[in-house]
Design an enzyme around this catalytic site. Structure first.
Site, PDB file in Angstrom:
ATOM      1  N   HIS A  19     -66.688 -56.677  -5.554  1.00  0.00           N
ATOM      2  CA  HIS A  19     -66.062 -57.701  -4.756  1.00  0.00           C
ATOM      3  C   HIS A  19     -65.992 -57.388  -3.276  1.00  0.00           C
ATOM      4  CE1 HIS A  19     -64.977 -58.417  -8.905  1.00  0.00           C
ATOM      5  NE2 HIS A  19     -65.148 -59.720  -8.718  1.00  0.00           N
ATOM      6  N   ASP A  53     -67.123 -60.483 -16.935  1.00  0.00           N
ATOM      7  CA  ASP A  53     -67.089 -60.885 -15.601  1.00  0.00           C
ATOM      8  C   ASP A  53     -65.649 -60.294 -14.834  1.00  0.00           C
ATOM      9  OD1 ASP A  53     -65.022 -62.432 -16.450  1.00  0.00           O
ATOM     10  OD2 ASP A  53     -65.921 -64.264 -16.354  1.00  0.00           O
ATOM     11  N   SER A  54     -65.595 -60.783 -13.959  1.00  0.00           N
ATOM     12  CA  SER A  54     -64.576 -60.355 -13.020  1.00  0.00           C
ATOM     13  C   SER A  54     -63.026 -60.513 -13.952  1.00  0.00           C
ATOM     14  CB  SER A  54     -64.508 -61.262 -11.645  1.00  0.00           C
ATOM     15  OG  SER A  54     -65.660 -60.977 -10.936  1.00  0.00           O
TER      16      SER A  54
END
Length: 182
Positions: A55, A98-99
């Site tokens: 990120h 996913d995140s």
């Protein structure tokens, strides 16, 4: 309507834009179908292993970063081919964490213009177009259009895409290993 939108998008991003700029959309659509068909009918497979989700720190505060998963463990499979110019085409499906540590499937088509340093070492840059499903969007299909790049040695590649976004969303570098099964 969806067909016209897809044709328009593919016309804009097609690596062969110059060859189709003066043709009717049916000609372009036929070329897109042929490219996908040739790739799908290939007997060559690839295995994908997601390894990192970074990120971009310029778009997220530390608290958000600390709460995100940056280890997207998962698996994927695809079919690929190299065209007459030595460029790579692939159709794929992958699932990963996913995140938010939720399972996220993605599937699509990818193209990379390849630069061959020799028979074993290649660099690639191109795009992917497809769809993903995310838990935070109630697993509704979300279109994906993103750049991809790779460094390849023989059958192994490190391939990445950058998901563009705004402040506090997107702006993620997603990286996976790609192994061409021969």
């Amino acid at each position: 309507m969806i067909k016209k939108i897809a044709v328009t998008i593919l016309l804009i991003i097609s690596p062969h834009f110059h060859a189709f700029a003066d043709t009717a959309s049916d000609g372009l659509w036929a070329d897109v179908k042929n490219t996908l068909s040739e790739t799908w009918n290939s007997s060559d497979y690839e295995l994908y292993v997601p390894v990192n989700t970074w990120h971009n720190r310029a778009f997220y505060d530390k608290e958000k970063i600390d709460g995100y998963n940056e280890h997207p463990w998962g698996i994927g499979i695809g079919k690929y081919r190299y065209d007459a110019d030595g460029d790579w085409h692939g159709v794929y499906a992958m699932v990963f964490a996913d995140s938010h540590k939720e399972m996220e499937p993605v599937a699509g088509y990818a193209f990379q213009k390849m630069w061959h340093a020799n028979n074993d070492f290649r660099l690639g840059a191109g795009y992917t177009i497809g769809a993903t499903l995310r838990e935070d969007y109630h697993y509704l299909p979300i279109p994906v259009i993103a750049p991809i790049a790779s460094i390849e040695y023989k059958q192994l590649a490190v391939q990445s895409t950058y998901i563009v976004g705004g402040q506090g969303n997107g702006n993620i570098l997603f990286t996976w290993l790609k192994w061409q099964i021969k």
